[in-house]
Design a protein around this motif. Sequence first.
Motif, short mmCIF file in Angstrom:
data_model
loop_
_atom_site.label_atom_id
_atom_site.label_comp_id
_atom_site.label_asym_id
_atom_site.label_seq_id
_atom_site.Cartn_x
_atom_site.Cartn_y
_atom_site.Cartn_z
N GLU A 1 0.83 -1.21 0.00
CA GLU A 1 0.00 0.00 0.00
C GLU A 1 0.87 1.26 0.00
O GLU A 1 0.53 2.25 -0.65
CB GLU A 1 -0.96 -0.01 1.20
N VAL A 2 1.99 1.21 0.71
CA VAL A 2 2.90 2.37 0.70
C VAL A 2 3.40 2.62 -0.73
O VAL A 2 3.37 3.75 -1.23
CB VAL A 2 4.08 2.16 1.68
N LEU A 3 3.81 1.55 -1.40
CA LEU A 3 4.29 1.69 -2.78
C LEU A 3 3.18 2.15 -3.72
O LEU A 3 3.38 3.00 -4.58
CB LEU A 3 4.86 0.36 -3.28
N ARG A 4 1.99 1.56 -3.51
CA ARG A 4 0.84 1.92 -4.36
C ARG A 4 0.49 3.39 -4.20
O ARG A 4 0.21 4.10 -5.17
CB ARG A 4 -0.36 1.05 -3.98
N LEU A 5 0.56 3.87 -2.97
CA LEU A 5 0.26 5.27 -2.68
C LEU A 5 1.26 6.20 -3.38
O LEU A 5 0.88 7.20 -4.00
CB LEU A 5 0.28 5.48 -1.16
N ILE A 6 2.53 5.84 -3.30
CA ILE A 6 3.57 6.64 -3.97
C ILE A 6 3.33 6.63 -5.48
O ILE A 6 3.38 7.68 -6.14
CB ILE A 6 4.98 6.04 -3.69
N ASP A 7 3.06 5.45 -6.04
CA ASP A 7 2.81 5.35 -7.48
C ASP A 7 1.62 6.23 -7.87
O ASP A 7 1.65 6.91 -8.89
CB ASP A 7 2.54 3.90 -7.88
N ALA A 8 0.58 6.19 -7.05
CA ALA A 8 -0.62 6.98 -7.36
C ALA A 8 -0.29 8.47 -7.32
O ALA A 8 -0.64 9.22 -8.24
CB ALA A 8 -1.73 6.65 -6.37
N LEU A 9 0.39 8.92 -6.29
CA LEU A 9 0.70 10.35 -6.16
C LEU A 9 1.59 10.83 -7.31
O LEU A 9 1.39 11.91 -7.87
CB LEU A 9 1.39 10.63 -4.81
N GLN A 10 2.56 10.01 -7.68
CA GLN A 10 3.46 10.41 -8.76
C GLN A 10 2.73 10.41 -10.11
O GLN A 10 2.98 11.26 -10.96
CB GLN A 10 4.69 9.50 -8.78
N THR A 11 1.80 9.46 -10.28
CA THR A 11 1.00 9.42 -11.52
C THR A 11 0.09 10.64 -11.60
O THR A 11 -0.06 11.27 -12.66
CB THR A 11 0.16 8.12 -11.55
N ILE A 12 -0.52 10.98 -10.48
CA ILE A 12 -1.42 12.14 -10.41
C ILE A 12 -0.65 13.42 -10.80
O ILE A 12 -1.11 14.23 -11.59
CB ILE A 12 -2.00 12.26 -8.98
N ASP A 13 0.56 13.57 -10.23
CA ASP A 13 1.37 14.76 -10.52
C ASP A 13 1.79 14.80 -11.98
O ASP A 13 1.81 15.86 -12.60
CB ASP A 13 2.63 14.77 -9.63
N GLN A 14 2.15 13.65 -12.50
CA GLN A 14 2.69 13.61 -13.86
C GLN A 14 1.60 13.82 -14.92
O GLN A 14 1.84 14.45 -15.95
CB GLN A 14 3.39 12.26 -14.09
N HIS A 15 0.39 13.31 -14.67
CA HIS A 15 -0.63 13.31 -15.72
C HIS A 15 -1.85 14.16 -15.41
O HIS A 15 -2.77 14.23 -16.24
CB HIS A 15 -1.08 11.86 -16.00
N GLY A 16 -1.93 14.78 -14.24
CA GLY A 16 -3.07 15.62 -13.91
C GLY A 16 -4.37 14.84 -13.86
O GLY A 16 -5.40 15.29 -14.37
N VAL A 17 -4.33 13.66 -13.26
CA VAL A 17 -5.52 12.80 -13.19
C VAL A 17 -5.78 12.43 -11.72
O VAL A 17 -5.11 12.95 -10.83
CB VAL A 17 -5.30 11.51 -14.02
N ALA A 18 -6.74 11.56 -11.50
CA ALA A 18 -6.97 11.01 -10.16
C ALA A 18 -6.98 9.49 -10.31
O ALA A 18 -7.01 8.97 -11.44
CB ALA A 18 -8.30 11.50 -9.61
N THR A 19 -6.93 8.78 -9.19
CA THR A 19 -6.90 7.32 -9.28
C THR A 19 -8.09 6.72 -8.54
O THR A 19 -8.42 7.16 -7.44
CB THR A 19 -5.58 6.76 -8.70
N PRO A 20 -8.73 5.73 -9.14
CA PRO A 20 -9.92 5.12 -8.51
C PRO A 20 -9.55 4.15 -7.39
O PRO A 20 -8.36 3.89 -7.15
CB PRO A 20 -10.56 4.37 -9.68
N ALA A 21 -10.59 3.61 -6.76
CA ALA A 21 -10.39 2.62 -5.69
C ALA A 21 -9.57 1.45 -6.20
O ALA A 21 -9.74 1.01 -7.34
CB ALA A 21 -11.75 2.11 -5.22
#
Lengths: 76, 215
Positions: free
Chosen positions: B156-176
């Motif tokens: 979950e820690v890794l998933r959270l980091i991946d999500a935050l970095q993806t959000i920053d890079q692409h201007g999107v959000a991530t689903p459940a």
Amino acid sequence: MGCISPDGTPTESGKKMLLALQKGLRSPQDIAKETGLPLFRVRSGLRDIAVAGLAEQKDDSYELSPKGTELVASLL
Amino acid sequence: MEESKQEIRLPRLGEPAPDFEAPTTHGTIRLDDYKGSWLVLFSHPADFTPVCTTEFMAFAEIYEELQKRGVELLGISVDSITSHIAWVRNVEEKAGVKIPFPIIADLNKEVAGRFGMVHPGQSKTETVRCVFVIDPNQIVRAMIYYPLTTGRNMAEVLRLIDALQTIDQHGVATPANWKPGDMVIVPPPNTQEMAKERLKQRYECVDWYFCKKKL
């Protein structure tokens, strides 16, 4: 201090940073690149090296002091 | 006599992380030494305790993955430098796991106090299991709090980091339950015109406000 032992001798990471400073004025980013040490560790270590009087800070960069130059010569 | 109440202040998401300078197993470290890198600051209740030992070994296991993502790890507890050094050496000797990241010795709870890591309902003397994800601009981006009894999930820690970095890079959000490679959420339209146009775009839409896309 993280990279200078209580007896004043540099640790392995301290030696790496001091040797990298031998090349002249260097930023923490330069030192991190040259030594392979993490940037946070270099920023912290360079502060210690400066407090120990082995380097001088100039803006965001560091260079060896005369005491540091003498120490580095003894490491070679 | 009335017991004095200690105020617990929690950092807020989207605000600068509380500043600190603290002794660690890698020397004195300041928060701004991490400027330009992502930082996971995590607390554990105490050295030489079983759940914390499993967590430390697990954090060490994901260290390389975190490094690939430009993330540094920093541990903290209300223990001394000597205790931290002894524990790290013990983990390496008994379990063969090297702990590659520094650990703050926060004996006076100065850093723990700034991050709201001591929850008296759990323990008045120990930090609970917190994770603070701090971005390269030193903004608090995520917080996780676990009780003393429950070890954290490194995936979950890794998933959270991946999500935050993806959000920053692409201007999107991530689903459940999002994980890298899954579709991401396109930010909802702000006007009626955008809502109408949204359905004509090449997104996978449930309705105008709920569209996903592949990256």
